[in-house]
Write a protein that holds these residues in place. Structure first.
Motif, short mmCIF file in Angstrom:
data_model
loop_
_atom_site.label_atom_id
_atom_site.label_comp_id
_atom_site.label_asym_id
_atom_site.label_seq_id
_atom_site.Cartn_x
_atom_site.Cartn_y
_atom_site.Cartn_z
N ALA A 6 0.82 -1.22 0.00
CA ALA A 6 0.00 0.00 0.00
C ALA A 6 0.85 1.27 0.00
N LEU A 7 1.97 1.24 -0.70
CA LEU A 7 2.80 2.44 -0.85
C LEU A 7 2.20 3.34 -1.93
N PHE A 8 2.42 4.64 -1.80
CA PHE A 8 1.94 5.59 -2.81
C PHE A 8 2.92 5.59 -3.98
N PRO A 9 2.49 5.16 -5.17
CA PRO A 9 3.43 5.00 -6.29
C PRO A 9 4.04 6.31 -6.78
N ASN A 10 3.34 7.44 -6.55
CA ASN A 10 3.82 8.73 -7.05
C ASN A 10 4.69 9.46 -6.04
N LEU A 11 4.96 8.83 -4.88
CA LEU A 11 5.80 9.44 -3.87
C LEU A 11 7.11 8.68 -3.75
N THR A 12 8.18 9.39 -3.43
CA THR A 12 9.47 8.72 -3.21
C THR A 12 9.41 7.92 -1.91
N VAL A 13 10.44 7.13 -1.68
CA VAL A 13 10.54 6.36 -0.44
C VAL A 13 10.48 7.30 0.77
N ALA A 14 11.26 8.38 0.73
CA ALA A 14 11.26 9.33 1.85
C ALA A 14 9.89 9.95 2.06
N GLN A 15 9.21 10.29 0.96
CA GLN A 15 7.88 10.89 1.08
C GLN A 15 6.86 9.89 1.61
N ASN A 16 6.98 8.63 1.21
CA ASN A 16 6.10 7.59 1.73
C ASN A 16 6.27 7.44 3.24
N ILE A 17 7.52 7.36 3.68
CA ILE A 17 7.80 7.17 5.10
C ILE A 17 7.31 8.36 5.92
N GLY A 18 7.47 9.55 5.38
CA GLY A 18 7.09 10.75 6.11
C GLY A 18 5.64 11.16 5.97
N PHE A 19 4.85 10.37 5.22
CA PHE A 19 3.48 10.77 4.92
C PHE A 19 2.63 11.00 6.18
N GLY A 20 2.66 10.03 7.10
CA GLY A 20 1.85 10.16 8.32
C GLY A 20 2.26 11.36 9.16
N LEU A 21 3.55 11.67 9.16
CA LEU A 21 4.04 12.82 9.92
C LEU A 21 3.57 14.12 9.30
N ARG A 22 3.55 14.18 7.94
CA ARG A 22 3.06 15.39 7.27
C ARG A 22 1.59 15.61 7.56
N VAL A 23 0.80 14.51 7.52
CA VAL A 23 -0.62 14.61 7.82
C VAL A 23 -0.84 15.12 9.24
N ALA A 24 0.05 14.73 10.15
CA ALA A 24 -0.07 15.14 11.56
C ALA A 24 0.44 16.56 11.80
N GLY A 25 1.00 17.19 10.75
CA GLY A 25 1.43 18.56 10.87
C GLY A 25 2.84 18.76 11.42
N ALA A 26 3.68 17.72 11.34
CA ALA A 26 5.06 17.84 11.84
C ALA A 26 5.85 18.79 10.93
N SER A 27 6.87 19.40 11.50
CA SER A 27 7.70 20.33 10.73
C SER A 27 8.57 19.58 9.74
N ARG A 28 9.04 20.30 8.71
CA ARG A 28 9.88 19.68 7.69
C ARG A 28 11.15 19.11 8.31
N ALA A 29 11.75 19.85 9.25
CA ALA A 29 12.98 19.39 9.89
C ALA A 29 12.75 18.10 10.69
N ASP A 30 11.62 18.05 11.42
CA ASP A 30 11.30 16.85 12.20
C ASP A 30 11.02 15.65 11.30
N ILE A 31 10.34 15.92 10.18
CA ILE A 31 10.04 14.84 9.23
C ILE A 31 11.34 14.29 8.64
N ASP A 32 12.21 15.19 8.18
CA ASP A 32 13.47 14.75 7.58
C ASP A 32 14.30 13.93 8.57
N LYS A 33 14.33 14.38 9.81
CA LYS A 33 15.11 13.67 10.84
C LYS A 33 14.54 12.28 11.08
#
Length: 354
Positions: free
Chosen positions: A87-114
């Motif tokens: 159930a990975l998103f085909p149009n997102l990179t590996v990093a974007q897939n992993i960080g998806f839930g954090l982005r939805v939760a409103g985490a900062s870019r720096a926290d997501i990257d870390k």
């Protein structure tokens, strides 16, 4: 004694007039790895989906950390889930897939990257951040799905047959990796599988399910060696089943293929003349006498399969074939089909199936 981290209490589920889960109860301790094991249609995935919030129980309650989450939506439960189909998103990179839930939760870019970097290191794929799912193998995709589920730091991890789409060698490698990561993080985990070897090899406890019920819950050693029901005995591991007639219930004597076998202790609830189903694991049986083996049966070598380090032998006893494995010894030739032989075993290893 501390309260369980996850408590599934008298949970039931019906789809229309069909009840698929019957009065299911299970307590799981913090940090424990529990597998739901059973055939297709036994209700194991339905129970998992009720814990995740994708299905609502028809009855009963589900508590996590002492809080009743039975009616909460999935996004209110802080539970990570890994699916069979990635159930990975085909149009997102590996990093974007992993960080998806954090982005939805409103985490900062720096926290997501870390956090993404931490997850890629955890699954040993730091070089894959900019790739897309189609550029990955099945095993790599499942590692990414695991990392995505773990990235938001869930209280509970649910895995729904995550290895069933992979080839055998990758399955073994990845199941060991999942267990290693689970131990490292100390996250409470429920793992759904129909593969008994998978469940036996990585679980703290196993709930063997059949017909929407938990037939037995216990440690792998207990489930395998002391099955509580006929279904568990047959489903978990290889089993030889023999029919015997009770000749002396008080002495625990049973006649199998016109030969008397003494079982351990008296046969409570049985009478002389009763027919019993007796079960023996292949590894509990030896060709010829062995120290500690107090029971024996005469038979004839019916089949021999050379498998390298192991020789699988089938011995005919009264019209029934009994399977056993013996280690290959380069100085000893394998048995010959048609030869008369004797098998031995300990009476304490005989299971009476009810």
């Amino acid at each position: 004694m501390a309260d369980p981290f996850l408590s599934i209490q008298h949970v039931e589920k019906s789809f229309g007039a069909t009840k698929v889960v019957h009065d299911f109860n299970l307590d799981v301790e913090a940090g424990e790895f529990v597998s739901f094991l059973g055939p297709s249609g036994c209700g194991k995935t339905t129970v998992l989906r009720m814990v995740a919030g994708f299905e609502e129980p028809s009855a009963g309650h589900i508590l996590v950390g002492g809080k009743d989450i039975t009616r909460l939506r999935p996004n209110q439960r802080n539970i990570g889930m890994v699916f069979q189909a990635y159930a990975l998103f085909p149009n997102l990179t590996v990093a974007q897939n992993i960080g998806f839930g954090l982005r939805v939760a409103g985490a900062s870019r720096a926290d997501i990257d870390k956090r993404v970097a931490e997850m890629l290191a955890l699954i040993s794929l730091p070089q894959m951040a900019d790739r897309y799912p189609y550029q990955l193998s099945g095993g790599q995709q499942q590692r990414i799905a695991l990392a995505r589920a773990l990235a938001p730091k869930p209280k509970l991890l649910l895995l729904d047959e995550p290895l069933s789409a992979l080839d055998a060698k990758v399955r073994v490698s990845l199941r060991e990796e999942i267990r290693s990561i689970q131990k490292e993080l100390g996250i409470t985990t429920i793992f759904v599988t129909h593969d008994q070897e998978e469940a036996l090899s990585i679980s703290d406890r196993i709930a063997v399910m059949y017909g929407g019920k938990a037939e037995q819950v216990g440690a792998p050693f207990e489930i395998y060696n002391r099955p509580a029901t006929r279904f568990v005995a047959n489903f978990v591991g290889t089993l030889n089943v023999l029919e015997g007639t009770v000749t002396d219930a008080s002495a625990g004597t049973v006649r199998v293929a016109s030969q008397d076998v003494a079982l351990k202790g008296k046969l409570d609830g049985s009478r002389t003349g009763d027919t019993l189903s007796l079960a023996l694991r292949p590894e509990a049986i030896a060709l010829g006498a062995r120290p500690g083996h107090d029971s024996k049966l005469a038979g004839e070598i019916a089949d021999v399969h050379f498998l390298g380090s192991v020789i699988r032998v089938r011995v005919g006893v009264g019209g029934k074939q009994i399977s056993l494995d013996t280690f290959n010894n380069s100085s000893t030739p394998p048995p010959v089909v048609g030869d008369k032989t004797e098998i031995s075993f300990s009476s304490g290893d005989v299971l009476v199936l009810h």
